[in-house]
Design a protein around this motif. Structure first.
Motif, mmCIF file in Angstrom:
data_model
loop_
_atom_site.group_PDB
_atom_site.id
_atom_site.type_symbol
_atom_site.label_atom_id
_atom_site.label_comp_id
_atom_site.label_asym_id
_atom_site.label_seq_id
_atom_site.Cartn_x
_atom_site.Cartn_y
_atom_site.Cartn_z
ATOM 1 N N LYS A 131 46.332 -10.489 85.894
ATOM 2 C CA LYS A 131 45.079 -9.908 85.419
ATOM 3 C C LYS A 131 44.994 -8.417 85.733
ATOM 4 O O LYS A 131 44.417 -7.642 84.978
ATOM 5 C CB LYS A 131 43.894 -10.635 86.071
ATOM 6 N N GLU A 132 45.529 -8.014 86.875
ATOM 7 C CA GLU A 132 45.455 -6.622 87.311
ATOM 8 C C GLU A 132 46.479 -5.788 86.543
ATOM 9 O O GLU A 132 47.681 -5.905 86.738
ATOM 10 C CB GLU A 132 45.726 -6.548 88.817
ATOM 11 N N LYS A 133 45.983 -4.941 85.649
ATOM 12 C CA LYS A 133 46.908 -4.213 84.766
ATOM 13 C C LYS A 133 47.752 -3.199 85.531
ATOM 14 O O LYS A 133 48.871 -2.872 85.109
ATOM 15 C CB LYS A 133 46.159 -3.546 83.618
ATOM 16 N N GLU A 134 47.247 -2.694 86.649
ATOM 17 C CA GLU A 134 48.036 -1.750 87.441
ATOM 18 C C GLU A 134 49.332 -2.403 87.916
ATOM 19 O O GLU A 134 50.396 -1.785 87.891
ATOM 20 C CB GLU A 134 47.212 -1.262 88.639
ATOM 21 N N ILE A 135 49.248 -3.671 88.309
ATOM 22 C CA ILE A 135 50.441 -4.384 88.755
ATOM 23 C C ILE A 135 51.386 -4.638 87.586
ATOM 24 O O ILE A 135 52.608 -4.556 87.731
ATOM 25 C CB ILE A 135 50.054 -5.707 89.444
ATOM 26 N N ARG A 136 50.842 -4.928 86.410
ATOM 27 C CA ARG A 136 51.709 -5.115 85.231
ATOM 28 C C ARG A 136 52.475 -3.837 84.942
ATOM 29 O O ARG A 136 53.682 -3.864 84.676
ATOM 30 C CB ARG A 136 50.869 -5.508 84.009
ATOM 31 N N THR A 200 55.090 -1.613 96.310
ATOM 32 C CA THR A 200 53.721 -2.081 96.115
ATOM 33 C C THR A 200 53.198 -2.759 97.373
ATOM 34 O O THR A 200 53.923 -3.491 98.043
ATOM 35 C CB THR A 200 53.665 -3.066 94.931
ATOM 36 N N THR A 207 37.954 -6.140 94.725
ATOM 37 C CA THR A 207 38.391 -6.831 93.521
ATOM 38 C C THR A 207 39.687 -7.549 93.825
ATOM 39 O O THR A 207 40.718 -6.925 94.028
ATOM 40 C CB THR A 207 38.624 -5.839 92.364
ATOM 41 N N SER A 208 39.627 -8.857 93.902
ATOM 42 C CA SER A 208 40.812 -9.645 94.233
ATOM 43 C C SER A 208 41.634 -9.891 92.977
ATOM 44 O O SER A 208 41.096 -10.199 91.926
ATOM 45 C CB SER A 208 40.383 -10.982 94.830
ATOM 46 N N CYS A 209 42.937 -9.695 93.088
ATOM 47 C CA CYS A 209 43.818 -9.826 91.932
ATOM 48 C C CYS A 209 44.644 -11.103 92.074
ATOM 49 O O CYS A 209 45.256 -11.337 93.097
ATOM 50 C CB CYS A 209 44.761 -8.631 91.854
ATOM 51 N N ASN A 210 44.649 -11.909 91.059
ATOM 52 C CA ASN A 210 45.427 -13.139 91.076
ATOM 53 C C ASN A 210 45.978 -13.433 89.689
ATOM 54 O O ASN A 210 45.478 -12.928 88.690
ATOM 55 C CB ASN A 210 44.570 -14.326 91.519
#
Length: 214
Positions: A131-136, A200, A207-210
């Motif tokens: 969901k977290e676009k920064e991680i993508r 990373t 904001t929790s990213c999963n």
């Protein structure tokens, strides 16, 4: 984050204090304060007293700091990540640990092992799409750097394009410099490769990213 550390410390909520100390290294790494970040992680480890609570997060973030500071040549950083992977239970955090593991394996010329991590990352991106676009973006970008490091330029360009499609909300100038890797000659790239990878951190924020469920 400093206020968070002070608040939890004064309230005696030490697990949350440790989490805040583990998280603050993200901010400190951007500021180049590597030693300060390591000091926070040492304090967090003392608070947790060898328990498995957030052990994987602490080890991952320590490894990420080592990558930033160029201290990835020994097996210490690799072992941090292997131990982090052995204790993590969260899919999203496993993804982050695997990405850092791929970076260390590539930088220490263990390409076959790095390819296993690449396959894991690509499959996770295909199946789950974080969901977290920064991680993508970071994942696509790091995969691009990997393929360029082994001279698979077509693959590298493919993943660099995917990274560019996930438009940054901030740090545009920094990302534009990273996206410029195609303009480096192969010789210069091999020398500068460690500066291109983006390690990373695991961060406990509002904001929790999963990964979403299937």
């Amino acid at each position: 984050m400093e206020k968070s550390i002070d608040f939890f410390h004064k309230k005696g909520i030490y697990i949350e204090e440790a989490r805040s100390r583990i998280s603050i290294v993200l901010e400190l790494s951007y500021q180049g304060k590597i030693d300060e970040g390591i000091a926070h992680l040492i304090t967090a480890e003392k608070i947790l007293k060898g328990s498995y609570v957030e052990r994987h997060s602490l080890l991952n973030n320590l490894a990420a700091l080592n990558i930033y500071s160029g201290k990835f040549g020994s097996d210490i950083t690799l072992n941090h990540l292997l131990n982090a992977r052995a204790t993590v239970t969260n899919e999203f955090e496993l993804f982050i640990i695997s990405m850092n593991l791929m970076i260390v394996l590539t930088l220490t010329h263990r390409i076959t092992e790095a390819k296993h991590e690449i396959n894991f990352l690509v499959e996770r991106l295909r199946q789950y799409r974080p969901k977290e676009k920064e991680i993508r973006r970071i994942a696509f970008y790091n995969i691009s750097v990997f393929y360029r490091s082994i001279s698979l330029f077509k693959k590298s360009t493919e993943y660099l394009r995917k990274a560019k499609e996930v438009f940054p909300d901030f740090d545009m100038e920094a990302w534009n410099k990273k996206f410029d890797i195609e303009n480096y000659t192969d010789t210069n790239y091999k020398v500068k490769m460690k500066y291109f990878f983006q390690p990373t951190f695991i961060y406990f924020g509002p904001t929790s990213c999963n990964f979403p469920s299937k």
